[in-house]
Design an enzyme around this catalytic site. Structure first.
Site, PDB file in Angstrom:
ATOM      1  N   LYS A 116       0.836  -1.207   0.000  1.00  0.00           N
ATOM      2  CA  LYS A 116       0.000   0.000   0.000  1.00  0.00           C
ATOM      3  C   LYS A 116       0.870   1.256   0.000  1.00  0.00           C
ATOM      4  O   LYS A 116       1.802   1.365   0.790  1.00  0.00           O
ATOM      5  CB  LYS A 116      -0.920  -0.018   1.216  1.00  0.00           C
ATOM      6  CG  LYS A 116      -1.857  -1.229   1.248  1.00  0.00           C
ATOM      7  CD  LYS A 116      -2.714  -1.268   2.491  1.00  0.00           C
ATOM      8  CE  LYS A 116      -1.906  -1.472   3.748  1.00  0.00           C
ATOM      9  NZ  LYS A 116      -2.736  -1.715   4.936  1.00  0.00           N
ATOM     10  N   GLY A 170      -6.540   0.729   6.846  1.00  0.00           N
ATOM     11  CA  GLY A 170      -5.949  -0.573   6.546  1.00  0.00           C
ATOM     12  C   GLY A 170      -6.856  -1.725   6.945  1.00  0.00           C
ATOM     13  O   GLY A 170      -6.943  -2.740   6.229  1.00  0.00           O
TER      14      GLY A 170
END
Length: 273
Positions: free
Chosen positions: A176, A214
């Site tokens: 990410k 997340g």
């Protein structure tokens, strides 16, 4: 049209008393995307948008009792693993889930959005056993650095670090890019042990409301995989849901505010045929 019966998703993670991250964010995400959510809580936290004020890790045997209670009766079509609480829990989960046939999404949580540490060095060392059984691991840039033993990789080094992790543990990696400090685009990459790379980008949102991002992404990914979407489609859908939840944040709290899971209707209605 949502599939019926809904896919069963077990979230194994910590509890966030303020509802923005952890188990609470996972269950909201799973429900909005047409799944049936279950939980095995690894730790209880006292936290809000300003930070984590206290943490109590639960005994590994009790965590496993929760896992067994869910899997032995209702079963699961997908599993999301987040905050672990202890290295004993990490090892026990790796043994218990080694024969699990469905997708396992492992979000290697180390630090909360507020900056509070949620995993000690011994627990992080235990992550290797879980990565060995996971379908996909979803580290952010600081987590990717910790898992590969590198200094925090710059934008042009994220691919090398992600491929290193994928090859080392024979696991797909969703690296990410939200923690990158520059650029008006957030670029995430899926990296395979074979060296294959897929990239996904979106415009960077300037907002303080990112608490539980997340957790939301990994829970959405587990749900989409349990809906039997191919991996790249599941990643695309999970990212779109998370982006929309950030856009629809309710504005709660004085710090890093929670996402607006409840506002994301369009994706929820069309998540699966």
């Amino acid at each position: 049209m949502i599939s019926s019966p809904p896919p069963r998703i077990l979230s194994i993670a910590g509890s966030d008393s303020s509802g923005g991250a952890g188990i609470q964010a996972d269950l909201k995400t799973i429900a909005m995307l047409g799944g049936y959510g279950m939980s095995a809580i690894t730790a209880v936290t006292a936290q809000n948008t300003l930070g984590v004020h206290a943490v109590e890790a639960l005994d590994a045997d009790f965590v496993m009792a929760q896992v067994d209670a869910c899997l032995d009766d209702i079963g699961a079509d997908g599993i999301k693993i987040g905050m672990l609480g202890s290295p004993t829990t990490a090892r026990a989960l790796a043994r218990r889930l080694d024969s699990f046939a469905g997708p396992i999404v492992f979000d290697p949580v180390m630090v909360a959005t507020s900056g509070a540490a949620l995993a000690d060095e011994a627990t992080i060392a235990g992550f290797a056993e879980l990565m060995a059984i996971a379908t996909i691991v979803t580290p952010n840039i600081p987590e990717l650095a910790a898992l590969t033993g590198r200094t925090e990789p710059a934008e042009d080094a994220i691919v090398d670090a992600g491929l290193d992790l994928a090859s080392r543990h024979d696991v797909m990696v969703l690296a990410k890019g939200g923690h990158a400090e520059t650029g008006d685009q957030v670029l995430d990459r899926v990296l395979a042990p074979s060296g294959k790379i897929a990239s996904f980008g979106h415009a960077r949102l300037e907002t303080r409301h990112t608490h539980g991002t997340g957790c939301t992404l990994s829970a959405a990914l587990a749900t989409m995989l349990a809906h039997r979407l191919p991996l790249t489609d599941a990643v695309r859908m999970a990212r779109a849901f998370t982006f929309a939840a950030i856009e629809n944040a309710p504005g709660f709290g004085a710090g890093h505010g929670p996402l607006g899971h409840q506002a994301v209707r369009r994706l929820a209605e069309g998540s699966s045929d």
